[in-house]
Design an enzyme around this catalytic site. Structure first.
Site, mmCIF file in Angstrom:
data_model
loop_
_atom_site.group_PDB
_atom_site.id
_atom_site.type_symbol
_atom_site.label_atom_id
_atom_site.label_comp_id
_atom_site.label_asym_id
_atom_site.label_seq_id
_atom_site.Cartn_x
_atom_site.Cartn_y
_atom_site.Cartn_z
ATOM 1 N N CYS A 247 0.817 -1.221 0.000
ATOM 2 C CA CYS A 247 0.000 0.000 0.000
ATOM 3 C C CYS A 247 0.854 1.276 0.000
ATOM 4 C CB CYS A 247 -0.906 0.007 1.234
ATOM 5 S SG CYS A 247 -2.360 -1.039 1.012
ATOM 6 N N ASN B 22 11.598 -6.606 -5.245
ATOM 7 C CA ASN B 22 11.017 -7.645 -4.392
ATOM 8 C C ASN B 22 11.936 -7.833 -3.179
ATOM 9 O OD1 ASN B 22 10.134 -10.172 -3.302
ATOM 10 N ND2 ASN B 22 9.299 -10.727 -5.311
ATOM 11 N N HIS C 165 -3.635 -6.981 -2.746
ATOM 12 C CA HIS C 165 -3.416 -5.723 -3.466
ATOM 13 C C HIS C 165 -3.094 -6.022 -4.939
ATOM 14 C CE1 HIS C 165 -2.578 -1.363 -3.208
ATOM 15 N NE2 HIS C 165 -1.904 -1.629 -4.313
ATOM 16 N N HIS D 292 -1.385 -6.448 -8.143
ATOM 17 C CA HIS D 292 0.024 -6.307 -8.491
ATOM 18 C C HIS D 292 0.475 -7.452 -9.385
ATOM 19 C CE1 HIS D 292 0.303 -9.341 -5.322
ATOM 20 N NE2 HIS D 292 1.546 -9.589 -5.692
ATOM 21 N N GLN E 48 4.448 -9.325 -10.929
ATOM 22 C CA GLN E 48 5.864 -9.443 -10.647
ATOM 23 C C GLN E 48 6.650 -9.403 -11.960
ATOM 24 O OE1 GLN E 48 7.171 -12.203 -7.580
ATOM 25 N NE2 GLN E 48 5.063 -12.866 -7.281
ATOM 26 N N HIS F 267 5.120 -13.047 -23.076
ATOM 27 C CA HIS F 267 6.285 -13.593 -23.759
ATOM 28 C C HIS F 267 6.565 -12.752 -25.000
ATOM 29 C CE1 HIS F 267 5.610 -17.942 -22.072
ATOM 30 N NE2 HIS F 267 6.250 -17.166 -21.234
ATOM 31 N N HIS G 262 -0.165 -15.278 -22.146
ATOM 32 C CA HIS G 262 -0.921 -16.491 -21.807
ATOM 33 C C HIS G 262 -1.706 -16.227 -20.523
ATOM 34 C CE1 HIS G 262 1.400 -19.086 -24.544
ATOM 35 N NE2 HIS G 262 2.506 -18.558 -24.080
#
Ligand SMILES: O=P(O)(O)O[C@H]1O[C@H](CO)[C@@H](O)[C@H](O)[C@H]1O
Ligand SMILES: O=P(O)(O)O[C@H]1O[C@H](CO)[C@@H](O)[C@H](O)[C@H]1O
Lengths: 351, 351
Positions: B55, B77, B164, B166, B168, B281, B301
């Site tokens: 947040c 991360n 939340h 999001h 990666q 991809h 995909h």
């Protein structure tokens, strides 16, 4: 430069049997887990439930009544993914739209008349009866089909829809994808190195020791160097054996005993009825069974999903589905944990 | 002889992009389901939770404080599977024990400052900002790494540990397994047929129509002929585009709009916040980006696990893990269901 340590530094490992790579990132075990926790397992299963279609004496979906079996029991899956007589989809009209015929049979094998046991809670002679039933069904269906896939989905987490101890057998008119990969890899290894890939692999692991979980007179259990699932194992005969029916009586007894030990360790790891999918791979069968399959070595794969506890699993999702398998502890760490666990089941020890 | 009907007769289909087969057994949808039912979704998520590290204004695990961002927000991360500086495992001493260096970075991208929205509930301009952020991060990390994997795990069922909205981004020093497969297949197709595999595939699906879900000026969404997950889709640009940063402003706007429609249909299918893993991809990046990658076509995909309802998923277990992927309804049936669903979100329609 920093010295490489597998437990601290991410790296990739190659699976020479299935020709794929896994990313090993052991330092990731340090991250906190705030995600999905699995529902706790149903604690009690009735020993006998007349409405459970896998129980002795129960009526199945197709109206058939099960015998009052007292050992293993094999019958046709009432909702088979493979049927013996499906018509051929016909020739493809474009290289990007290829379909092929698939024929086969699907069977279900109950391991025991009771619903409230699992393999590690069964006696060695009872497990030996399962081994014999696996060998027979391979022989029976292998006479007609090139691939006989024996597999067990254990636990609700692995899509198992019935708590009664059982496995499935799907025999097919084709070599499935993973069988084809293992066929290619083992054939290439044999032609390059003059010996079966898995014979040399087992031999090496006996020398290196750090990934061994259990050894017995006739069998080895190890966490493969390229394991994907946190506590994945590979079960290998020491002798060069191509298919289940070839196992001698002594090898079958010993297999029953080492399976009981492995599955007991699995249950003891998180003090739960450890979920997994497992299955046997052996040389192809059917009309080509007489060809040269010397490059094949019989083996079983165990793929258990749990990572941190009885309720926290490894999710094979985004990166794994879109890019590459990834694991969060090293195979050596997993082997070490399994190796040090007791061989007496936590539920039997407490008695 | 019986006439072949894909919805009644099991058969196999080939995935020419990833070089694998899937068993299609549509008659299996008739079987009853007594297995695991997923826990119902948490109904309410607070719009802002100061303890949620995603947040605006929250403190993360490493002590950093998030800005009060009001659009997308990209950060490192805190528990990365890939780090930029891992040492090399060194040469292998045996062909069955091959390890290689893996380096990279892992980032997290928040889509929106609010925790209680998902992409289909966001406005088209807000989704367009996500598209732009995807293009920028591909450009930024693609300058240093040959593969930039953008993926979203949505929903607890897909291992997503934070509600939340999001995704990666994992950039790596290597081409991951699935990227390598797609690279091989697309390269071989181009050299054999003189055009990109996915350009010809999109073209064919536009002619055949039965697997189309959505079409727009610049994009197509379809259930691929070889889909594995029940409601899997493939999102393709109509123009030959190799990577996200090449998309024109008009293509980006149109992408935002078609994504909103697709994800709305997904949510409407079982009237739930539809879980999935998705990812992009495109042609490899890094120092080789200047090479000839004409055989590549950008695509996304979508892999959603649900099969029968908001709580009954498809389990990819025993047979699928040990032998071959298997699906329980035809891709054409799935496309038809998705096609007929409304493009207005069930939660917005009720207002
Ligand atoms: O980093 P996260 O979102 O916590 O982790 C999730 O996605 C990762 C990438 O697909 C997986 O390796 C993890 O198993 C999953 O739980
Ligand atoms: O036939 P079952 O046990 O109900 O089904 C289970 O195993 C099958 C074979 O791995 C899978 O295709 C199913 O998704 C799973 O639920």
């Amino acid at each position: 430069a920093t010295t490489f340590r597998a437990s601290e530094h991410q790296h990739m490992r190659y699976n020479p049997l299935q020709d794929e790579w896994v990313l090993v990132s052991a330092h990731r075990m340090k991250r906190p887990w705030q995600g999905q926790v699995e529902p706790p397992l149903l604690k009690t299963v009735a020993r006998h439930d007349p409405h459970n279609p896998l129980c002795p004496g129960a009526t199945r979906a197709n109206g058939e009544v099960n015998p009052f079996y007292d050992g293993t029991f094999l019958f046709d899956n009432d909702f088979p993914a493979l049927q013996p007589d499906a018509p051929n989809p016909g020739p493809s009209d474009h290289p990007l739209f290829q379909a092929e015929a698939a024929r086969g049979v699907c069977k279900v094998m109950c391991f025991h008349p009771w619903s409230d046991v699992t393999l590690p809670l069964m006696s060695v002679p009872e497990i030996r009866a399962v081994v014999d039933a696996w060998a027979s069904v391979t022989e029976e269906l292998g006479a007609r089909y090139p691939w006989v896939q024996i597999f067990e989905n254990k636990g609700a987490m692995m899509g198992c829809s019935n708590p009664h101890p059982h496995c499935q057998v799907w025999a097919s008119s084709f070599l499935p994808d993973i069988a084809q990969r293992e066929e290619r890899s083992q054939r290439a290894y044999q032609s390059q190195h003059g010996e079966p890939l898995l014979m040399e692999y087992g031999h090496q692991e006996l020398l290196r020791k750090e990934r061994l979980v259990l050894t017995s007179e006739h069998w080895l259990v190890l966490v493969p160097f390229w394991a994907v699932w946190p506590f994945q194992t590979l079960l290998l005969p020491r002798r060069h054996v191509q298919r289940l029916p070839e196992l001698t009586p002594a090898e079958r007894d010993d297999l029953a005993s080492i399976m009981k030990k492995l599955l007991t360790k699995y249950d003891n790891l998180f003090e739960t009825s450890f979920p997994y999918s497992m299955g046997w791979h052996g040389a192809p069968t059917g009309s080509e069974a007489g060809a040269n399959w010397d490059h094949w070595q019989l083996h079983a794969h165990y793929y258990p999903p749990l990572l941190r506890s009885a309720t926290v699993r490894k999710f094979m999702v985004g990166y794994e589905m879109l890019a590459q398998a990834q694991r969060d502890l090293t195979p050596e760490q997993a082997a070490e944990r399994l190796r040090t666990l007791p061989e007496v089941h936590y539920r039997l020890g407490q008695k």
